[in-house]
Enzyme design. Sequence first.
Site, PDB file in Angstrom:
ATOM      1  N   ASP A 113       0.864  -1.186   0.000  1.00  0.00           N
ATOM      2  CA  ASP A 113       0.000   0.000   0.000  1.00  0.00           C
ATOM      3  C   ASP A 113       0.892   1.225   0.000  1.00  0.00           C
ATOM      4  O   ASP A 113       1.959   1.232   0.626  1.00  0.00           O
ATOM      5  CB  ASP A 113      -0.920   0.008   1.217  1.00  0.00           C
ATOM      6  CG  ASP A 113      -2.040  -1.012   1.117  1.00  0.00           C
ATOM      7  OD1 ASP A 113      -2.412  -1.384  -0.016  1.00  0.00           O
ATOM      8  OD2 ASP A 113      -2.554  -1.438   2.165  1.00  0.00           O
ATOM      9  N   ASP A 131      -6.823  -1.358  -4.757  1.00  0.00           N
ATOM     10  CA  ASP A 131      -7.950  -1.059  -3.871  1.00  0.00           C
ATOM     11  C   ASP A 131      -8.943  -0.114  -4.531  1.00  0.00           C
ATOM     12  O   ASP A 131     -10.155  -0.263  -4.383  1.00  0.00           O
ATOM     13  CB  ASP A 131      -7.447  -0.434  -2.566  1.00  0.00           C
ATOM     14  CG  ASP A 131      -6.554  -1.359  -1.759  1.00  0.00           C
ATOM     15  OD1 ASP A 131      -6.700  -2.593  -1.887  1.00  0.00           O
ATOM     16  OD2 ASP A 131      -5.713  -0.843  -1.004  1.00  0.00           O
TER      17      ASP A 131
END
Length: 154
Positions: A113, A131
């Site tokens: 991330d 995402d």
Amino acid sequence: MIATLAVIGLVLDQAVKIWVVHIYRMAENPPISLLPFLDIILVWNRGVSYGLFQQDSDFGRWALAIFTVLASVFIWIWGAKTKDKLLAVSLGLILAGALGNGVDRIYYGMVVDYVHFHVGTFSWYVFNIADVFIVVGAIGLIYDSFFVKKSEKS
């Protein structure tokens, strides 16, 4: 259509992650401030969305990886059977995101991330392009389910 979106999304997602981890070497370098409210930083996510269900064991890692593979197969079959464009695009985006994060989980043992959105003292969670694909695809599914009439779906 679903395969095209899934491949394009997967390649884009992995290209950015390769840059963050291996080219810029974010673990060894400072975060990058893109805008006053948006930074590129490195966070290793051993869980799923929003950092839920953190897995520190190999069993947890592989359980999430296997779940991702099974979910991806289900999404692929569903998307390949549909004639509805919105549904196909939504499923293609979800599949791209699932594959992108699935590759991370298998290769790194966790998800890369790197996008940090924040305003003032408010800090949103750190996420990645995969995402975003999943969220946009889910919004498309919800829109298709609640707002598109059956007569418009053919």
